[in-house]
Design a protein around this motif. Sequence first.
Motif, PDB file in Angstrom:
ATOM      1  N   UNK A 130      24.218  31.072  18.989  1.00  0.00           N
ATOM      2  CA  UNK A 130      25.543  31.682  19.010  1.00  0.00           C
ATOM      3  C   UNK A 130      26.280  31.228  20.269  1.00  0.00           C
ATOM      4  N   UNK A 131      27.576  31.462  20.296  1.00  0.00           N
ATOM      5  CA  UNK A 131      28.349  31.018  21.458  1.00  0.00           C
ATOM      6  C   UNK A 131      27.936  31.767  22.723  1.00  0.00           C
ATOM      7  N   UNK A 132      27.642  33.077  22.599  1.00  0.00           N
ATOM      8  CA  UNK A 132      27.231  33.841  23.775  1.00  0.00           C
ATOM      9  C   UNK A 132      25.868  33.369  24.273  1.00  0.00           C
ATOM     10  N   UNK A 133      24.991  33.006  23.343  1.00  0.00           N
ATOM     11  CA  UNK A 133      23.685  32.478  23.749  1.00  0.00           C
ATOM     12  C   UNK A 133      23.851  31.198  24.559  1.00  0.00           C
ATOM     13  N   UNK A 134      24.766  30.343  24.159  1.00  0.00           N
ATOM     14  CA  UNK A 134      25.000  29.098  24.894  1.00  0.00           C
ATOM     15  C   UNK A 134      25.550  29.397  26.286  1.00  0.00           C
ATOM     16  N   UNK A 135      26.485  30.335  26.371  1.00  0.00           N
ATOM     17  CA  UNK A 135      27.043  30.700  27.675  1.00  0.00           C
ATOM     18  C   UNK A 135      25.954  31.254  28.595  1.00  0.00           C
ATOM     19  N   UNK A 136      25.102  32.120  28.042  1.00  0.00           N
ATOM     20  CA  UNK A 136      24.015  32.681  28.840  1.00  0.00           C
ATOM     21  C   UNK A 136      23.017  31.599  29.244  1.00  0.00           C
ATOM     22  N   UNK A 137      22.730  30.670  28.333  1.00  0.00           N
ATOM     23  CA  UNK A 137      21.801  29.589  28.646  1.00  0.00           C
ATOM     24  C   UNK A 137      22.310  28.755  29.815  1.00  0.00           C
ATOM     25  N   UNK A 138      23.600  28.480  29.819  1.00  0.00           N
ATOM     26  CA  UNK A 138      24.176  27.720  30.931  1.00  0.00           C
ATOM     27  C   UNK A 138      24.119  28.528  32.221  1.00  0.00           C
ATOM     28  N   UNK A 139      24.426  29.806  32.133  1.00  0.00           N
ATOM     29  CA  UNK A 139      24.402  30.664  33.317  1.00  0.00           C
ATOM     30  C   UNK A 139      22.992  30.813  33.887  1.00  0.00           C
ATOM     31  N   UNK A 140      22.009  30.890  32.995  1.00  0.00           N
ATOM     32  CA  UNK A 140      20.636  31.144  33.407  1.00  0.00           C
ATOM     33  C   UNK A 140      19.816  29.861  33.554  1.00  0.00           C
ATOM     34  N   UNK A 141      20.489  28.725  33.447  1.00  0.00           N
ATOM     35  CA  UNK A 141      19.854  27.413  33.644  1.00  0.00           C
ATOM     36  C   UNK A 141      18.701  27.190  32.673  1.00  0.00           C
ATOM     37  N   UNK A 142      18.924  27.549  31.404  1.00  0.00           N
ATOM     38  CA  UNK A 142      17.926  27.364  30.352  1.00  0.00           C
ATOM     39  C   UNK A 142      18.412  26.299  29.383  1.00  0.00           C
TER      40      UNK A 142
END
Length: 262
Positions: free
Chosen positions: A228-240
């Motif tokens: 999902x778009x929020x998952x991608x944003x979180x992945x970028x924020x959390x360096x995953x």
Amino acid sequence: MLENMSDKYTITKYLNGQFQNVEDVIVNEFPLTIFVNDVEFATMVCTPTHFEEMVVGFLASEGVIRFYSDIHSMNIDESRGYAYVMLKAETTTNQQYYSKRFIGSCCGKSRQFYFHNDSRTAKTSTAKTTITASKAIALMNEMQNNSQVFQETGGVHNAALCNSEEVIVSRTDIGRHNALDKLFGYSILNRVPVRDKIIVFSGRISSEVLLKAAKIGVGIVLSKSAPTDLAIKLAKDLNITAVGFIRGNSFNVYSCPERIVE
């Protein structure tokens, strides 16, 4: 353990213009209610295997415990569907606390919505692990092909904890979150370092799944499905590194692509 995961049923099948009675394998669904310090905490609807791993992983992901040593005792009554956990120290088990939304800054990059406990337990990855493109595809195929209950029922999610070369352990559950909790519990119970590990996953990468991966502590999530778009944003924020649509000989990298190499 497979016998606890599915049962055979006689069903009516329609095929090529005709009805026929056939035997089908159906995945089992089981409610497990968790009590923490004699207070009802949560009911998990799950596949009835690896209960201890699931309970430990779930409590760790909720921030109730950090280590297995935080638990004084655990008793799982499978016949009644109850898990009783007593902790060595007092803890907050207020349901409102664990479901309260919290707006916070993640790594100073953007503002995302979290549950309060997510803001305390999700880790920004510092993993240096890399994986080749061909091995990412191979690990996904290995996990799926080795899941007999998935082959028989098609009704479960698979998740595996891997290094860059092989599957270390895999778990199956009707709930994608439960499968991840079982992996988390396995790593805690067996003291498996996770920072350099990879999660391979059959389900969609939602924000909740991405946060589960962050709580476990891995730096790479490989999925057969979409994010999902929020998952991608979180992945970028959390360096995953989030990789989706691993099918055939292709996949999409949605964040931190430097960990995927040729």
